[in-house]
Design an enzyme around this catalytic site. Structure first.
Site, short mmCIF file in Angstrom:
data_model
loop_
_atom_site.label_atom_id
_atom_site.label_comp_id
_atom_site.label_asym_id
_atom_site.label_seq_id
_atom_site.Cartn_x
_atom_site.Cartn_y
_atom_site.Cartn_z
N GLY A 28 0.83 -1.19 0.00
CA GLY A 28 0.00 0.00 0.00
C GLY A 28 0.87 1.24 0.00
O GLY A 28 2.08 1.18 0.24
N TYR A 29 0.24 2.37 -0.24
CA TYR A 29 0.96 3.63 -0.41
C TYR A 29 0.53 4.66 0.61
O TYR A 29 -0.65 4.96 0.76
CB TYR A 29 0.76 4.14 -1.85
N LEU A 30 1.53 5.18 1.32
CA LEU A 30 1.30 6.25 2.29
C LEU A 30 1.38 7.61 1.61
O LEU A 30 0.85 8.58 2.11
CB LEU A 30 2.33 6.16 3.43
#
Length: 155
Positions: A28-30
């Site tokens: 996932g991407y922050l």
């Protein structure tokens, strides 16, 4: 400073499937800023935090750090908009190791092969299952697939 030089291709047949089983990856991407992405990844029982700079051609800065698995699970809950789920298969062809990503979930049906090179002009053998190059198409970046999954492209 680390630099990643990577080329990405579509996969046109199942011939790559011959070989050992792959590893499940959830990432996932922050941050999805085009100038920098911040990714959390769980690969099997290992976890990593990765920061990637802006892409220049087929290269970009990349910094990756191992993190505790429990931290990665908590960070995935903070990711936007949704994690990318895939199985990564490693396939040796010629002098290079290819990573074939078989996407799941909202990206199911998409299969992409990546090769890391020493420099952008490096020569390499093309496996028979390799299709057209998509290195310059940002839709195929994993960060883009998190934002707009492959299943939504026709909509």
């Amino acid at each position: 400073m680390a630099t990643e030089t990577e080329r990405k291709f579509l996969v046109t047949s199942d011939a790559w499937r011959e070989g050992p089983p792959g590893m499940r990856i959830c990432q996932g991407y922050l941050s999805l800023d085009p100038g920098r992405t911040v990714r959390v990844r769980i690969a099997g029982e290992k976890a990593f935090l990765t920061i990637k700079g802006a892409t220049s051609g087929v290269s970009r800065q990349e910094f990756e750090y191992a993190i505790p698995l429990d931290d990665a699970r908590a960070l995935l809950d903070l990711c936007v908009p949704s994690p990318v789920d895939k199985i990564r298969h490693e396939r040796q062809h010629g002098a290079h190791l290819w990573e074939v990503d078989e996407f799941l979930g909202a990206n199911a049906g998409l299969v992409v092969a990546e090769i890391e090179l020493e420099d952008a002009d490096e020569e390499f053998d093309h496996p028979e299952w390799l299709g057209g190059e998509v290195s310059d198409d940002p839709r195929y970046y994993n960060a883009s697939l998190a934002r707009q999954p492959w299943s939504e492209w026709g909509a």
